[in-house]
Enzyme design. Sequence first.
Site, short mmCIF file in Angstrom:
data_model
loop_
_atom_site.label_atom_id
_atom_site.label_comp_id
_atom_site.label_asym_id
_atom_site.label_seq_id
_atom_site.Cartn_x
_atom_site.Cartn_y
_atom_site.Cartn_z
N ASP A 101 -0.33 -3.81 4.93
CA ASP A 101 0.03 -3.85 6.36
C ASP A 101 -0.68 -4.98 7.12
O ASP A 101 -1.80 -5.37 6.77
CB ASP A 101 -0.31 -2.51 7.02
CG ASP A 101 0.73 -1.45 6.74
OD1 ASP A 101 1.83 -1.81 6.29
OD2 ASP A 101 0.44 -0.25 6.96
N GLU B 219 0.80 -1.23 0.00
CA GLU B 219 0.00 0.00 0.00
C GLU B 219 0.83 1.27 0.00
O GLU B 219 0.36 2.33 -0.39
CB GLU B 219 -0.99 0.01 1.18
CG GLU B 219 -0.44 0.41 2.52
CD GLU B 219 0.36 -0.68 3.18
OE1 GLU B 219 0.62 -0.57 4.38
OE2 GLU B 219 0.77 -1.65 2.51
N TYR C 73 6.53 -2.96 12.90
CA TYR C 73 5.27 -2.26 12.60
C TYR C 73 4.87 -1.37 13.78
O TYR C 73 4.77 -1.84 14.91
CB TYR C 73 4.17 -3.29 12.32
CG TYR C 73 2.93 -2.69 11.74
CD1 TYR C 73 2.96 -1.94 10.57
CD2 TYR C 73 1.69 -2.89 12.35
CE1 TYR C 73 1.81 -1.40 10.03
CE2 TYR C 73 0.53 -2.36 11.82
CZ TYR C 73 0.60 -1.62 10.66
OH TYR C 73 -0.54 -1.07 10.12
#
EC number: 5.6.2.1
Length: 709
Positions: free
Chosen positions: A95, A9, A334
């Site tokens: 993600d 993304e 993350y």
Amino acid sequence: MIKNLVVIESPNKVKTLKQYLPSDEFEIVSTVGHIREMVYKNFGFDENTYTPIWEDWTKNKQKNPKQKHLLSKFEIIKSIKAKASDAQNIFLASDPDREGEAISWHVYDLLDQKDKAKCKRITFNEITKKAVVDALKQPRNIDLNWVESQFARQILDRMIGFRLSRLLNSYLQAKSAGRVQSVALRFLEEREKEIAKFVPRFWWTVDVLLNKENNQKVVCANKSIPLVLREINPELSASLKLDFEAAENVSGIDFLNEASATRFANQLTGEYEVYFIDEPKIYYSSPNPVYTTASLQKDAINKLGWSSKKVTMVAQRLYEGISVNGKQTALISYPRTDSIRISNQFQSECEKYIEKEFGSHYLADKNKLKRHKKDEKIIQDAHEGIHPTYITITPNDLKNGVKRDEFLLYRLIWIRTVASLMADAKTSRTIVRFINQKNKFYTSSKSLLFDGYQRLYEEIKPNTKDELYIDLSKLKIGDKFSFEKISVNEHKTNPPPRYTQASLIEELEKSNIGRPSTYNTMASVNLERGYANLVNRFFYITELGEKVNNELSKHFGNVINKEFTKKMEKSLDEIAENKVNYQEFLKQFWTNFKSDVKLAENSIQKVKKEKELVERDCPKCNQPLVYRYTKRGNEKFVGCSDFPKCKYSEFSNPKPKLTLETLDELCPECNNKLVKRRTKFNAKKTFIGCSNFPNCRFIKKDNAAEFKQ
């Protein structure tokens, strides 16, 4: 023919991933965020089925005016479809959260049927070669439960946000309301009420400072010895009629009035004798676990002085990858997580580093290591906590090779991670007791026996010079000290502090409101809407914010509250776990909410007609003046009720006039008079230019280099 197509993304990840995936086997493309949105008509969902209605991507050819260098969504989707048609395998690698799962689903849904069969979902918690290669070896199908949970959240936000925003806009000229933003606003308003009704309690203490020397022996090298009054001679108390309090939860004596404290202080003379030295007590201080999104936000805001938005942006850059010594490197895992778990492999790598750099005695006791435990709060999608991708890349390795902001945030994360696996710090605390005229005092001496994890914080920890250390080897019972100073000091309880961005995020997290991906907007959106201002880092709710909160609380108190929002978050988690049907959940909520909106519309329409009058007429057209709000909503002003026909207005803090004075000197280019003016963006700076601006743009030479019209 493309062998493997990887769809992510964020375009910023492409450069990092290309280092790990050979170009002759993999092509990497980006959706540039969400690839399509719900339509705006009818709130974006079908009221019969409670399913989203998606915009027609073939008509979305308009580019974002702020990002004209990027392709339109039409161009992006068209390109992905073409590449997918030519690929043997398609890996959807957005993600590892619900938003990412939904993005992957949208890509899948837009592909031709023959290309859907090629699709597999992969996720990685960090962008390293090992993580990416491992993910490619373990592809899975798209988790439709996660996708439906994201649909439910999106529709729920539309239901609440769109309907309430329309009401507020028509009634208060307020821009928006929302499921979570309005609860955050309520927190701010409730804190203001707590502050307004707070009644302080006053008390006085008698504080004694002793000289640090005793018979030419310096027992306290860094400062004088402060004493705390613990017990008053009963005979003295009775004779002086002292009013004081010595409650169990109070460490010293609190005098209830200044006169009592002063009378007692005046009786203290002579020397203070050591009458007892307690046995030392050992205390252990444990390190914090690795960062979650909320705890990283809190620390970075407090320690670095950043905004919540900045913390989010810099953390995202560190995750996606930045240039380190000419090589694109993703530095952290993350950054949107509420977990404090780390993998066994990463823990092992950290422990090897600690043992090598500091010694095995700096390793945490295996039995005392804080393991990840699930409580009532659901840890979203089982992420790991935020940690460096390579523990061997130390902050010093990056100090001169990356941007200052990137270095500072990485240092916080690296130190917190390594410290979390180090041994406890060990401190000794000894109470030394003094007596003066049968009045008893004490002081405490601290000494660090083993620094443990605190060794990592030496460079960035606050100054600890205020901690008292007494050389107990030079002290014995019977030693006498003279006083340096005796003072009577007033104290009072303080009201609860206003929220900062950090403390608001912390409070929302404690209440199980919001998710890691929304903490940034929860803290900032009320500022952007003009419902609150930040003054010296503290939130101050505006008059408009108070009105918005009052109306929402009055008409939608059952929705805009902490418990409801917490319940909604739990329901979204249950949808993700396939325990609740998302359409039934939305149907039940929408049926009840629509009736609340109908009642509120009737009530608000009645109030809307009652404009707040100023009780004087417009000097231009003689119509009544009324109170209005600026477009942003954060400033109240007086305007004509006949607007837009009459545009008369009055501001309590009018903007300074740009033209300060007209000079006798003439412009050499057009012969009009020169004027002294303020610059548009800095009222403190002035320059001399032509009064005929913008027709003439002459600026006097002394100023020309600095100002351009």
